[in-house]
Design a protein around this motif. Structure first.
Motif, PDB file in Angstrom:
ATOM      1  N   GLU A 100      54.230  12.770  15.428  1.00  0.00           N
ATOM      2  CA  GLU A 100      54.656  11.365  15.339  1.00  0.00           C
ATOM      3  C   GLU A 100      53.449  10.447  15.162  1.00  0.00           C
ATOM      4  O   GLU A 100      53.450   9.534  14.327  1.00  0.00           O
ATOM      5  N   GLU A 101      52.393  10.694  15.929  1.00  0.00           N
ATOM      6  CA  GLU A 101      51.197   9.857  15.855  1.00  0.00           C
ATOM      7  C   GLU A 101      50.500  10.011  14.507  1.00  0.00           C
ATOM      8  O   GLU A 101      50.037   9.023  13.923  1.00  0.00           O
ATOM      9  N   ILE A 102      50.423  11.239  14.008  1.00  0.00           N
ATOM     10  CA  ILE A 102      49.787  11.468  12.707  1.00  0.00           C
ATOM     11  C   ILE A 102      50.536  10.731  11.607  1.00  0.00           C
ATOM     12  O   ILE A 102      49.941  10.099  10.732  1.00  0.00           O
ATOM     13  N   VAL A 103      51.865  10.797  11.657  1.00  0.00           N
ATOM     14  CA  VAL A 103      52.668  10.130  10.632  1.00  0.00           C
ATOM     15  C   VAL A 103      52.506   8.610  10.725  1.00  0.00           C
ATOM     16  O   VAL A 103      52.271   7.936   9.712  1.00  0.00           O
ATOM     17  N   GLU A 104      52.640   8.069  11.930  1.00  0.00           N
ATOM     18  CA  GLU A 104      52.579   6.614  12.087  1.00  0.00           C
ATOM     19  C   GLU A 104      51.194   6.052  11.769  1.00  0.00           C
ATOM     20  O   GLU A 104      51.058   5.063  11.038  1.00  0.00           O
ATOM     21  N   ASN A 109      49.836   4.003   8.121  1.00  0.00           N
ATOM     22  CA  ASN A 109      48.869   2.912   8.268  1.00  0.00           C
ATOM     23  C   ASN A 109      47.471   3.247   7.772  1.00  0.00           C
ATOM     24  O   ASN A 109      46.580   2.391   7.814  1.00  0.00           O
ATOM     25  N   GLY A 110      47.252   4.472   7.323  1.00  0.00           N
ATOM     26  CA  GLY A 110      45.945   4.833   6.778  1.00  0.00           C
ATOM     27  C   GLY A 110      44.831   4.916   7.805  1.00  0.00           C
ATOM     28  O   GLY A 110      43.655   4.788   7.468  1.00  0.00           O
ATOM     29  N   GLU A 111      45.180   5.148   9.070  1.00  0.00           N
ATOM     30  CA  GLU A 111      44.177   5.254  10.131  1.00  0.00           C
ATOM     31  C   GLU A 111      43.998   6.717  10.543  1.00  0.00           C
ATOM     32  O   GLU A 111      44.971   7.431  10.756  1.00  0.00           O
ATOM     33  N   ILE A 112      42.760   7.147  10.677  1.00  0.00           N
ATOM     34  CA  ILE A 112      42.483   8.515  11.109  1.00  0.00           C
ATOM     35  C   ILE A 112      42.764   8.643  12.603  1.00  0.00           C
ATOM     36  O   ILE A 112      42.385   7.769  13.401  1.00  0.00           O
ATOM     37  N   VAL A 113      43.412   9.723  13.005  1.00  0.00           N
ATOM     38  CA  VAL A 113      43.668   9.987  14.423  1.00  0.00           C
ATOM     39  C   VAL A 113      42.415  10.658  14.986  1.00  0.00           C
ATOM     40  O   VAL A 113      42.275  11.881  14.954  1.00  0.00           O
ATOM     41  N   GLU A 114      41.508   9.850  15.487  1.00  0.00           N
ATOM     42  CA  GLU A 114      40.181  10.319  15.887  1.00  0.00           C
ATOM     43  C   GLU A 114      40.233  11.440  16.928  1.00  0.00           C
ATOM     44  O   GLU A 114      39.429  12.369  16.886  1.00  0.00           O
ATOM     45  N   ARG A 115      41.148  11.366  17.865  1.00  0.00           N
ATOM     46  CA  ARG A 115      41.166  12.338  18.953  1.00  0.00           C
ATOM     47  C   ARG A 115      41.505  13.753  18.483  1.00  0.00           C
ATOM     48  O   ARG A 115      41.236  14.732  19.188  1.00  0.00           O
ATOM     49  N   LEU A 116      42.082  13.872  17.285  1.00  0.00           N
ATOM     50  CA  LEU A 116      42.465  15.189  16.767  1.00  0.00           C
ATOM     51  C   LEU A 116      41.444  15.756  15.785  1.00  0.00           C
ATOM     52  O   LEU A 116      41.627  16.856  15.278  1.00  0.00           O
ATOM     53  N   LEU A 117      40.375  15.005  15.522  1.00  0.00           N
ATOM     54  CA  LEU A 117      39.327  15.533  14.655  1.00  0.00           C
ATOM     55  C   LEU A 117      38.591  16.658  15.372  1.00  0.00           C
ATOM     56  O   LEU A 117      38.491  16.685  16.595  1.00  0.00           O
TER      57      LEU A 117
END
Length: 228
Positions: A100-104, A109-117
């Motif tokens: 859900e967070e990756i999609v949203e 929104n074109g924002e990288i999910v930093e915590r999952l890098l």
């Protein structure tokens, strides 16, 4: 597929469609969410991740996004692995609840999910799989398309040069040239005897009869097991 022309047509059209899998500068609004479907990642619920992504994309009615299962990326310790193309962002140790967070954030929104890098061995954060020290000195050959294509989609395989070697053998080489190519390669059976594959094929060609069979036999050292 009944002709070389048909295969070439599939390759050309499908390759253009899948350009974003290898071209980070692809001129497209489409995004592909690549989810590893290798053994290590599936044991860590990548199947649930695939299902969650597809469900969320459908529920939110998001266009121009495809969720694709791929072969193994080769970094099982960091799995399940998710890569977003064409931007080539690599997420590691993803859980079904992260979809859900990756999609949203990323898709909408074109924002990288930093915590999952991913964190490299030097604790440096990397955004692309190729940035990892583990991969920097590697060049994949036999497995170069693993992680880029859906292994259960034959058109995707063809798009990335699947069957090119077979086409060359069938249309550009004589039987003797094929046998020489195999012999020169040094290819051998995986059994204890390590019998040369080129010699097996040569003996098969020499055997009497119009119809020939290459038979897998437990006694790989016996060339008589490979023709009839």
């Amino acid at each position: 597929m009944k002709s070389l022309e048909e295969i070439e047509s599939i390759r050309k059209l499908k390759r253009e469609e899948l350009d974003l899998r290898v071209n980070t500068k692809a001129d497209t609004r489409e995004k592909h969410i690549l989810v590893c479907h290798g053994t290590g990642c599936t044991s860590s619920k990548s199947v649930d991740i695939l299902d969650n992504f597809r469900k969320i994309i459908e529920e939110k009615d998001i266009k121009n996004v495809r969720v694709i299962q791929t072969g193994c990326f080769g970094l099982c310790a960091k799995g399940p692995i998710v890569i977003i193309r064409p931007e080539d962002i690599f997420y590691a140790m993803v859980k079904p609840s992260d979809c859900e967070e990756i999609v949203e954030k990323h898709i909408q929104n074109g924002e990288i999910v930093e915590r999952l890098l991913c964190k490299d061995i030097d604790n440096k954060t990397v955004k692309s799989l190729d940035e990892l020290n583990f991969y920097k000195k590697q060049k994949r050959i036999a497995l170069k398309n693993c992680g880029k294509i859906d292994p259960e989609n034959i058109d995707e395989y063809i798009a990335f040069d699947g069957y090119k070697a077979l086409e060359k053998v069938l249309f550009d080489m004589t039987p003797d040239e094929v046998i020489k190519e195999i012999s020169d390669s040094g290819l051998r059976g995986r059994g204890g005897a390590g019998f040369p594959t080129g010699k097996k094929w040569e003996l098969t060609k020499m055997a009497e009869g119009k119809q020939k069979y290459v038979v897998c036999n437990a006694d790989e050292g016996d060339p008589r097991s490979f023709y009839g």
